[in-house]
Scaffold this active site. Sequence first.
Site, PDB file in Angstrom:
ATOM      1  N   GLU A 423       0.805  -1.213   0.000  1.00  0.00           N
ATOM      2  CA  GLU A 423       0.000   0.000   0.000  1.00  0.00           C
ATOM      3  C   GLU A 423       0.842   1.268   0.000  1.00  0.00           C
ATOM      4  OE1 GLU A 423      -2.813  -1.070   3.147  1.00  0.00           O
ATOM      5  OE2 GLU A 423      -4.187  -1.589   1.545  1.00  0.00           O
ATOM      6  N   GLU A 502      -3.907 -10.639   0.338  1.00  0.00           N
ATOM      7  CA  GLU A 502      -4.723 -10.579   1.549  1.00  0.00           C
ATOM      8  C   GLU A 502      -6.143 -10.956   1.170  1.00  0.00           C
ATOM      9  OE1 GLU A 502      -4.369  -6.777   3.607  1.00  0.00           O
ATOM     10  OE2 GLU A 502      -2.244  -6.692   3.094  1.00  0.00           O
TER      11      GLU A 502
HETATM   12  C1  GAL Z   1      -4.960  -4.034   4.082  1.00  0.00           C
HETATM   13  C2  GAL Z   1      -3.559  -3.770   4.568  1.00  0.00           C
HETATM   14  C3  GAL Z   1      -3.261  -4.481   5.847  1.00  0.00           C
HETATM   15  C4  GAL Z   1      -4.369  -4.262   6.818  1.00  0.00           C
HETATM   16  C5  GAL Z   1      -5.654  -4.732   6.229  1.00  0.00           C
HETATM   17  C6  GAL Z   1      -6.836  -4.486   7.105  1.00  0.00           C
HETATM   18  O1  GAL Z   1      -5.354  -3.057   3.224  1.00  0.00           O
HETATM   19  O2  GAL Z   1      -2.618  -4.144   3.615  1.00  0.00           O
HETATM   20  O3  GAL Z   1      -2.055  -4.008   6.347  1.00  0.00           O
HETATM   21  O4  GAL Z   1      -4.481  -2.909   7.087  1.00  0.00           O
HETATM   22  O5  GAL Z   1      -5.912  -4.013   5.064  1.00  0.00           O
HETATM   23  O6  GAL Z   1      -6.741  -5.032   8.354  1.00  0.00           O
END
Ligand code: GAL
Length: 991
Positions: A423, A502
């Site tokens: 990010e 993620e």
């Molecule tokens: C993503 C980010 C993580 C965390 C997650 C939400 O966008 O990469 O670091 O913030 O969201 O918990």
Amino acid sequence: MPSQLSAYVSDTAPGRGALRTARSWLHSDAPRRSLNGLWRFRLSPTASVAEDFAAEDFDDSGWDGIPVPSHWVLQGDGAYGRPIYTNVQFPFPIDPPHVPDENPTGDYRRHFDVPADWSDAERVVLRFDGVESLFTLWVNGDEIGGAAGSRLAHEFDVTSSLRPGDNVVAVRVHQWSAASYVEDQDQWWLPGIFRDVTLTARPAGGIEDVWLRTGFDGGRGRIETEITAEAAAFPVTLRLPELGIEQVWATAADVAPLDVDGVEPWSAERPRLYDVTVSTAAESIALRAGFRTVEIRGDRFLVNGRRVVFHGMNRHETHPERGRVFDEEHAREDLARMKRFNVNAIRTSHYPPHPRLLDLADELGFWVILECDLETHGFDKLGWAGNPSDDPAWREAYLDRIQRTIERDKNHPSIVIWSLGNEAGTGGNLAAMSAWVHARDTGRPVHYEGDHAGEYTDVYSRMYSSVLETEQIGTDGSRARLLNCTPAQGARQRTKPFLLCEYAHAMGNGPGALDQYEALVHEHPRLHGGFVWEWRDHGILTTTPDGTPFYAYGGDFGEVVHDGNFVMDGMLLSDDVPTPSLHEYKAVVAPVRFAFDGDEVAITNLRHSADTSDLRFHWRVEHDGTLVDSGDLQVPVVAAGESARVPLPRIPVSPDSETWLTIDAVLAAATAWAPDGHVIATAQLDRSAPRPVPAVRRETGWRQSDGTLTLGIAEFVDGSLVRLAGRAVAGPQLELFRAPTDNDEGASEEVEESDAGIAGVSNAELWRRDGLDRLTTRRLSVERTAGALRTIAKVSAANSALSVIVESVWSVQGDELELRVEIEPSRGWLTVWPRIGIRFDLPDGAAPVDGAEWFGLGPLESYPDSLRAARTGRFSSAIGDLSVDYARPQETGHRSRLRQLTLTSAGTTVLRIATLPDTRGRRPGFTLSRHTPQQIARAGHPFQLPDSTTSHLIVDAAQHGLGSRACGPDVWPEFALRPEARTIRLRIAAG
Ligand code: GAL
């Protein structure tokens, strides 16, 4: 602020005086001394305190002691400030590269001895493995230099400032610096020297660095060795005793690749490592080589020629007492736990971990995406204006970060992909990092999720894409637009292997739909799995003013700007307790799958390359959850990617109870991470003989009643139940509310495909708007016959015209009491409902209800979109253990598909409740808790739950799914609970 320091703070360039060439973290026999231990420490509120402390003769006797490594905000009981949690937000004004004058600054000092025999050393190097965020170093009063890059190693040549015997090192650490703008990860800000400090003597003729690039192809291994050493250091010898290799290279020019026969490959499943030494006369380096080749072929990501599916976790370094300070024993246990839960991959979000972690990953076996220490998410708020990622002034700093990342960890076979960071928007500096990696390491692809259009990365990566969109990414024919891509860019992305860096945001209770994502991976080979967000909660152990311990999240330390409990989104609670979602995950991603087919079961091995020779298969038969027979299932060894069909055992089928066959795949022998017998995968088959459901007996001859009467074990006053089997009971009362989960509170826009909510508005908000948490009742009628009582009530909330009609019919059926509740919503309900249930309150009498035994799904909580870990069986639990201690109290404890429930008091049966299926065969679930949903919803932390003297039993005809809308998609339509008419039928008997 002293001018030099001010220039440095505003300087985006990497360290002054630090050795420019980053190198591997090597296990060398060169002399070294750890400078970990107690240092003298002083904290100042600003960076402008005099630097006189760096002088040799400075009197620090009035200073405190602090352990190194540690974070100062986690030391001294608040005397040194408190942790701050933010996700995206910067906790200081966005004024890059400047930071406020209020800049906590920690001064550290210690004495150390340089051994007399180090005088032979060519150089003495002082190494810092992690300092947050910017530091300056002095040795014996000489300013040596300074560096930024908190989770990266920095080495300084301190030779000329040292003397034999006593020396003084002084370090000044600033919490905030220019570097903080590029270290905006979603985690606690934890300043200090938090990793090791080591003094190393570099011998003349030593090995500065070594890189074993290993490969594996068709049974042959290959080692390409890169040695960084002076010409005079040669000859260099590489020894691999297990394979009888002893290779001497007389000069640097002689160093050549070695082909080695008869090696076993390294994989996350069989992490075969070979001990290697690389030595000169002066120094010997010990390495552990694993042979594997990483490759992208078309849209496939392959290791040793076989497709990899990531069943991964995003792993932060976090501990409730130590913060990011590494503890090997804890880390090893944490990784072993991952293995026990079928995790095979780790993304080191969002920075390199302690270097030793990668030794453990090599040894235990994980596919690792190693990520650089980089995130600038806070610039998102400015539409990415001023983002360092696209500002040439930051280019050198970006390159320094990626070089330190890759050089440090390049020897690890577990690392199969490099990641530029997280990010940080997009821009030229990221592209430059990628180019540097490509030139330096041709053996591993580059990942960066923020490269949406795929301009400079090798794999297509997304976070939180919905099931539908993920499917579209995997499907060739799909022309569906991909996020932030033109059609042409989308087409390019579809030519690459895809992974979810993620997904499945594991905040609080949830996520749901893990199985839907998993199914896609097996349908679309381009999809290579993903990494759950995230492995563990980041709670920090602290106490309330009255001394009650709890795990703190954002806001608990009085931060001005914070992001609440968004840091509690792990599959493990802060105290290492696996949540039900981790059990669900384990079941969903199990590498062995069972498909029942008539009298056979097909067993499929979904592993990357390992066969099933390490497994045994065990079966058992239960009648209504009671074991009646068991045995071993003879299964031939199944190669990776293959299936075997095996006949099922002949099992005794009960005529009057349910018959279930369960098969477990278990470890045949102990491994480094689990004991012999550890269950890898489980499947169940319902072999029950059909049995009739008792028909509803329609009473006739109803007449109005005052509702004060006794029916079997039930006593009623004014139409309300007051006692059951002699014990005080209130209810049943319609319960539509659940204490909103973090996903229920999520207001993401991603609702279109699920049709469950309104974009930008959380379901929890809609529930509160409709008053589901504050329902009131108006009795419409009370009637009775000789053996039955019927009440009809209208349930609705203040200022709402919506209602639910609840008809309850109590009747005596033989020696049991039957309760049938018909629940009918009025027209006009627009939202989903959290649940459709009835609640009984059981105040503590002489024998409080404190436990349950049940036959149904268990042993852990389950919800419509999270049912895979649940199995049909007989379970028991104390009331307190039925709930999960989520960091923020919320809905928990629902056990689905209940058949029989026994409420107990100190182990003695108090009430027995059996459910009857409705006309569609559906059974209700139950929740037994010390608190009502309304009480739970009011608590921000577990310690805020009121003391309770009542047990609450909720029998739910249905529950809404979980989804993962805290950060991702809402509940899938199939699992979303729309208001609907439901029937609950219970048979109740005394103990
Ligand atoms: C993503 C980010 C993580 C965390 C997650 C939400 O966008 O990469 O670091 O913030 O969201 O918990």
